[in-house]
Design a protein around this motif. Structure first.
Motif, mmCIF file in Angstrom:
data_model
loop_
_atom_site.group_PDB
_atom_site.id
_atom_site.type_symbol
_atom_site.label_atom_id
_atom_site.label_comp_id
_atom_site.label_asym_id
_atom_site.label_seq_id
_atom_site.Cartn_x
_atom_site.Cartn_y
_atom_site.Cartn_z
ATOM 1 N N THR A 181 0.847 -1.194 0.000
ATOM 2 C CA THR A 181 0.000 0.000 0.000
ATOM 3 C C THR A 181 0.877 1.236 0.000
ATOM 4 N N ARG A 182 0.383 2.299 -0.609
ATOM 5 C CA ARG A 182 1.140 3.545 -0.649
ATOM 6 C C ARG A 182 0.172 4.716 -0.736
ATOM 7 N N GLU A 183 0.633 5.834 -0.184
ATOM 8 C CA GLU A 183 -0.161 7.051 -0.229
ATOM 9 C C GLU A 183 0.109 7.760 -1.547
ATOM 10 N N ILE A 184 -0.939 8.223 -2.202
ATOM 11 C CA ILE A 184 -0.790 8.881 -3.498
ATOM 12 C C ILE A 184 -0.920 10.393 -3.330
ATOM 13 N N ASP A 185 -0.520 11.128 -4.354
ATOM 14 C CA ASP A 185 -0.685 12.578 -4.316
ATOM 15 C C ASP A 185 -1.245 13.074 -5.642
ATOM 16 N N ALA A 186 -1.599 14.342 -5.642
ATOM 17 C CA ALA A 186 -2.300 14.912 -6.789
ATOM 18 C C ALA A 186 -1.431 15.031 -8.032
ATOM 19 N N THR A 187 -0.116 14.927 -7.881
ATOM 20 C CA THR A 187 0.766 15.088 -9.038
ATOM 21 C C THR A 187 0.800 13.855 -9.924
ATOM 22 N N ASP A 188 0.315 12.725 -9.407
ATOM 23 C CA ASP A 188 0.326 11.484 -10.184
ATOM 24 C C ASP A 188 -1.082 11.224 -10.705
ATOM 25 N N GLY A 189 -1.364 11.733 -11.891
ATOM 26 C CA GLY A 189 -2.696 11.595 -12.470
ATOM 27 C C GLY A 189 -3.121 10.160 -12.664
ATOM 28 N N ALA A 190 -2.162 9.272 -12.969
ATOM 29 C CA ALA A 190 -2.506 7.866 -13.188
ATOM 30 C C ALA A 190 -2.997 7.225 -11.892
ATOM 31 N N ASP A 191 -2.317 7.527 -10.777
ATOM 32 C CA ASP A 191 -2.741 6.975 -9.484
ATOM 33 C C ASP A 191 -4.105 7.513 -9.078
ATOM 34 N N VAL A 192 -4.331 8.796 -9.331
ATOM 35 C CA VAL A 192 -5.618 9.395 -8.983
ATOM 36 C C VAL A 192 -6.744 8.730 -9.787
ATOM 37 N N ALA A 193 -6.514 8.515 -11.064
ATOM 38 C CA ALA A 193 -7.517 7.865 -11.907
ATOM 39 C C ALA A 193 -7.753 6.427 -11.466
ATOM 40 N N THR A 194 -6.677 5.723 -11.086
ATOM 41 C CA THR A 194 -6.811 4.344 -10.611
ATOM 42 C C THR A 194 -7.592 4.295 -9.311
ATOM 43 N N PHE A 195 -7.326 5.248 -8.413
ATOM 44 C CA PHE A 195 -8.071 5.318 -7.155
ATOM 45 C C PHE A 195 -9.568 5.423 -7.447
ATOM 46 N N ALA A 196 -9.945 6.342 -8.332
ATOM 47 C CA ALA A 196 -11.352 6.533 -8.660
ATOM 48 C C ALA A 196 -11.948 5.269 -9.276
ATOM 49 N N ALA A 197 -11.221 4.643 -10.179
ATOM 50 C CA ALA A 197 -11.742 3.458 -10.864
ATOM 51 C C ALA A 197 -11.978 2.307 -9.891
ATOM 52 N N ILE A 198 -11.022 2.067 -8.987
ATOM 53 C CA ILE A 198 -11.165 0.970 -8.025
ATOM 54 C C ILE A 198 -12.294 1.260 -7.046
ATOM 55 N N LEU A 199 -12.384 2.498 -6.580
ATOM 56 C CA LEU A 199 -13.458 2.860 -5.649
ATOM 57 C C LEU A 199 -14.815 2.585 -6.271
ATOM 58 N N LEU A 200 -15.006 3.023 -7.500
ATOM 59 C CA LEU A 200 -16.304 2.881 -8.143
ATOM 60 C C LEU A 200 -16.624 1.429 -8.476
ATOM 61 N N GLU A 201 -15.616 0.676 -8.901
ATOM 62 C CA GLU A 201 -15.848 -0.727 -9.233
ATOM 63 C C GLU A 201 -16.158 -1.554 -7.991
ATOM 64 N N ALA A 202 -15.443 -1.286 -6.899
ATOM 65 C CA ALA A 202 -15.604 -2.096 -5.688
ATOM 66 C C ALA A 202 -16.834 -1.708 -4.886
ATOM 67 N N SER A 203 -17.322 -0.469 -5.054
ATOM 68 C CA SER A 203 -18.417 0.017 -4.214
ATOM 69 C C SER A 203 -19.788 -0.105 -4.866
ATOM 70 N N HIS A 204 -19.837 -0.389 -6.159
ATOM 71 C CA HIS A 204 -21.112 -0.515 -6.879
ATOM 72 C C HIS A 204 -21.971 0.751 -6.705
ATOM 73 N N ILE A 205 -21.354 1.907 -6.868
ATOM 74 C CA ILE A 205 -22.047 3.178 -6.741
ATOM 75 C C ILE A 205 -22.932 3.391 -7.963
ATOM 76 N N PRO A 206 -24.168 3.867 -7.774
ATOM 77 C CA PRO A 206 -25.059 4.127 -8.929
ATOM 78 C C PRO A 206 -24.395 5.036 -9.954
ATOM 79 N N ALA A 207 -24.819 4.912 -11.204
ATOM 80 C CA ALA A 207 -24.139 5.572 -12.320
ATOM 81 C C ALA A 207 -24.010 7.085 -12.145
ATOM 82 N N ALA A 208 -25.101 7.765 -11.772
ATOM 83 C CA ALA A 208 -25.047 9.223 -11.642
ATOM 84 C C ALA A 208 -24.088 9.638 -10.539
ATOM 85 N N GLU A 209 -24.149 8.958 -9.400
ATOM 86 C CA GLU A 209 -23.251 9.287 -8.294
ATOM 87 C C GLU A 209 -21.811 8.912 -8.637
#
Length: 326
Positions: A181-209
């Motif tokens: 595990t590692r802490e990410i920062d705003a300068t790494d756009g790829a990590d930020v995008a990966t964070f969002a993708a994993i959160l949404l895939e694992a949480s089953h958040i409705p499409a609009a949200e």
């Protein structure tokens, strides 16, 4: 807090200016009369110990935790609004309300602060009426007769050192084999995008949200108090978590692990690692929420956090206001 009942006496109605949480050096005292009698200049004032059945210590902890949690939620709401979504926020320091006609559901239509300010329930409900949304009030007991409770859960708290002691004993502080595990920062756009993708895939958040979260996360990573973590197993991302630290309180917020990686102790490890990071950042207490009987609740308890408060979201629909105070 009672000063919010005369909020019109304050500039812009912001009675939070005298909040001990916001301005601790400008505190005030609140008292009630037990026995009437004369009081004169020079009379002695004695400080008595709490009564045997006092819950003052519990509510002092709740005040601290809820103040930090409101900051956590308001930061997310504002980030979603900054990303271009119609999210309408009220935040006066001790009361926070959000409404979004475009994003129905509890995440963006809720009121926080009822425990401290139950007298402001009409103001909370009026916000939902004004914005034409179904809303939810977070409270321990039904805020009004016939209020419908949803998603009952518990608030867990502990000192960071208590979490460390429990997790070392249970072995949860050690990441499973092949997991990093590692802490990410705003300068790494790829990590930020990966964070969002994993959160949404694992949480089953409705499409609009999900779209709203995807837009908000880049604005949250790296901002004051926010710490985001990416979990990888054998080099592939499998989980995410975040930590919010404010006023020496660490909120163990978002956490999600992909189904294929569950059952390996990752969630408990993330609880322990974030508690340790909160301690490094000066937090003296950590807190997290979990649904009743959930796996998350069991993991929090196993890591030394104790459930101290039970509450639920109570649904209010302006279209069917029967039994709701005006």
């Amino acid at each position: 807090m009672p000063c919010d009942t005369i909020r019109g006496s304050f500039v812009d109605g912001r009675s939070g200016r005298i909040s001990i949480m916001t301005h601790p050096t400008d505190s005030r005292m609140y008292a009630r009369v037990l026995v009437e009698g004369p009081v004169s200049p020079g009379d002695a004032i004695g400080l008595l110990p709490p009564a045997a059945d006092s819950q003052a210590e519990l509510h002092e902890r709740l005040d601290r935790v809820e103040a930090a949690w409101r900051g956590f939620d308001v930061a997310h709401w504002r980030a979603v609004a900054a990303a271009g979504f119609d999210v309408r926020v009220v935040d006066d320091g001790e009361l926070a309300i959000v409404a979004s006609p475009a994003l129905p559901g509890r995440l963006f239509n809720r009121a926080l602060g009822f425990r401290e300010l139950p007298n402001l329930l009409p103001r909370m409900l009026d916000w939902f009426r004004t914005n034409g949304t179904v809303g939810w009030v977070l409270a321990e007991t039904p805020p009004w007769p016939g209020a419908v409770a949803e998603e009952p859960g518990s608030l867990f708290v502990a000192g960071p050192t208590e979490v460390a002691a429990a997790t070392i004993r249970n072995g949860a502080a050690i990441l499973p084999s092949g997991v990093t595990t590692r802490e990410i920062d705003a300068t790494d756009g790829a990590d930020v995008a990966t964070f969002a993708a994993i959160l949404l895939e694992a949480s089953h958040i409705p499409a609009a949200e999900a779209q709203a979260w995807r837009g908000a996360i880049p604005g949250l990573v790296g901002t004051a108090g926010q710490h985001h973590f990416l979990v990888e197993a054998d080099g592939a991302p499998v989980g995410v978590a975040n930590l919010f630290v404010r006023r020496k309180v660490g909120i163990l917020g978002l956490m999600a692990v992909l189904p294929a990686a569950r059952g390996r102790g990752i969630q408990r490890a993330l609880i322990a690692l974030r508690a340790a990071r909160a301690a490094e950042l000066g937090a003296t207490i950590v807190a997290a929420g979990a649904g009743e009987g959930s796996i998350s609740a069991a993991n929090l308890a196993a890591c030394g956090l104790e459930p101290v408060w039970h509450e639920a979201f109570h649904r209010f629909d302006p279209a069917t206001p029967q039994g709701v105070p005006a």
